[in-house]
Design a protein around this motif. Structure first.
Motif, mmCIF file in Angstrom:
data_model
loop_
_atom_site.group_PDB
_atom_site.id
_atom_site.type_symbol
_atom_site.label_atom_id
_atom_site.label_comp_id
_atom_site.label_asym_id
_atom_site.label_seq_id
_atom_site.Cartn_x
_atom_site.Cartn_y
_atom_site.Cartn_z
ATOM 1 N N GLU A 248 -28.831 -15.499 3.937
ATOM 2 C CA GLU A 248 -28.891 -16.922 3.618
ATOM 3 C C GLU A 248 -30.030 -17.274 2.670
ATOM 4 N N CYS A 249 -30.270 -16.379 1.724
ATOM 5 C CA CYS A 249 -31.280 -16.611 0.695
ATOM 6 C C CYS A 249 -30.643 -17.357 -0.471
ATOM 7 N N HIS A 250 -31.350 -18.350 -0.976
ATOM 8 C CA HIS A 250 -30.845 -19.155 -2.080
ATOM 9 C C HIS A 250 -31.429 -18.733 -3.419
ATOM 10 N N GLU A 251 -32.406 -17.853 -3.366
ATOM 11 C CA GLU A 251 -33.073 -17.395 -4.577
ATOM 12 C C GLU A 251 -33.435 -15.927 -4.405
ATOM 13 N N VAL A 252 -33.336 -15.162 -5.494
ATOM 14 C CA VAL A 252 -33.721 -13.749 -5.480
ATOM 15 C C VAL A 252 -34.695 -13.522 -6.622
ATOM 16 N N MET A 253 -35.791 -12.864 -6.309
ATOM 17 C CA MET A 253 -36.818 -12.553 -7.301
ATOM 18 C C MET A 253 -36.886 -11.047 -7.496
ATOM 19 N N PHE B 234 -30.046 -13.229 -13.692
ATOM 20 C CA PHE B 234 -31.498 -13.338 -13.540
ATOM 21 C C PHE B 234 -32.097 -13.845 -14.849
ATOM 22 N N ALA B 235 -33.095 -14.699 -14.739
ATOM 23 C CA ALA B 235 -33.782 -15.234 -15.912
ATOM 24 C C ALA B 235 -35.273 -14.945 -15.799
ATOM 25 N N PRO B 236 -35.908 -14.598 -16.922
ATOM 26 C CA PRO B 236 -37.363 -14.359 -16.903
ATOM 27 C C PRO B 236 -38.107 -15.656 -16.594
ATOM 28 N N ILE B 237 -39.156 -15.528 -15.757
ATOM 29 C CA ILE B 237 -39.955 -16.718 -15.442
ATOM 30 C C ILE B 237 -41.449 -16.495 -15.643
ATOM 31 N N GLY B 238 -41.860 -15.261 -15.945
ATOM 32 C CA GLY B 238 -43.280 -15.017 -16.156
ATOM 33 C C GLY B 238 -43.602 -13.536 -16.148
ATOM 34 N N LEU C 91 -42.296 -7.964 -15.849
ATOM 35 C CA LEU C 91 -41.566 -9.184 -16.144
ATOM 36 C C LEU C 91 -41.015 -9.688 -14.813
ATOM 37 N N VAL C 92 -41.322 -10.921 -14.458
ATOM 38 C CA VAL C 92 -40.820 -11.517 -13.219
ATOM 39 C C VAL C 92 -39.540 -12.264 -13.567
ATOM 40 N N MET C 93 -38.485 -12.001 -12.774
ATOM 41 C CA MET C 93 -37.193 -12.625 -13.018
ATOM 42 C C MET C 93 -36.700 -13.287 -11.732
ATOM 43 N N ARG C 94 -35.880 -14.337 -11.913
ATOM 44 C CA ARG C 94 -35.373 -15.082 -10.767
ATOM 45 C C ARG C 94 -33.885 -15.353 -10.944
ATOM 46 N N LEU C 95 -33.190 -15.304 -9.826
ATOM 47 C CA LEU C 95 -31.773 -15.661 -9.766
ATOM 48 C C LEU C 95 -31.612 -16.738 -8.716
#
Length: 158
Positions: free
Chosen positions: A98-103, A122-126, A140-144
């Motif tokens: 039940e995770c809404h975000e994946v890093m 996934f998109a780069p965020i920092g 590179l930190v990415m988030r989905l």
């Protein structure tokens, strides 16, 4: 992934990540949290027809956030789609948790992995400067967001 896979996983780990390979203890620690009703980890392996571990992946979940801990594919199978199948399994696990975000963190010099993650949304965020040691390589930190949307209609075989 089970404890009896660790020796083969370590061989692959040392081949693919010689400067910053995980230790046996790190894998044991992760696996300790991957079973039972209170599990917060998902670790999987992929084997070829001979029983050789040719890939593995891991995810950690906490609340509504998951983090891809590792994905590895044997050199002779890179580009075969195995990394995508492993990532699909992790994203399904994130949805089940039940995770809404994946890093995730990815070496800045690992373009192949970055392209895989981008294909899944996934998109780069920092950046995390000097994250990979001892080589002092940036991450590179990415988030989905919404991992369930990234795996709809996909199917894993084997």
């Amino acid at each position: 992934m089970r404890w009896w896979d660790i020796d083969q996983v370590l061989e692959l780990e040392k081949d693919l990540f010689p400067e910053d390979a995980w230790s046996r203890g790190m894998f044991w620690s992760e696996l300790a949290h991957s079973r039972g009703a209170a599990a917060t980890r998902r670790y999987v392996t992929a084997e070829d027809g001979t029983g050789r571990v040719v890939g593995y992946a891991g995810l950690a979940a906490s609340g509504d956030l998951a983090d891809v801990q590792t994905i590895a594919v044997a050199r002779d199978l890179q580009g075969s789609g195995l990394g995508g199948r492993l990532l699909t399994d992790l994203l399904r696990a994130a949805t089940a948790f039940e995770c809404h975000e994946v890093m995730l963190e990815c070496r800045v010099d690992n373009i192949r992995a970055q392209k895989l993650y981008e294909r899944f949304g996934f998109a780069p965020i920092g950046f995390r400067r000097g994250y990979y040691q001892p080589g002092n390589v940036d991450a590179l930190v990415m988030r989905l967001t919404d991992p369930s949307a990234s795996v709809q209609g996909t199917e894993i075989n084997g």
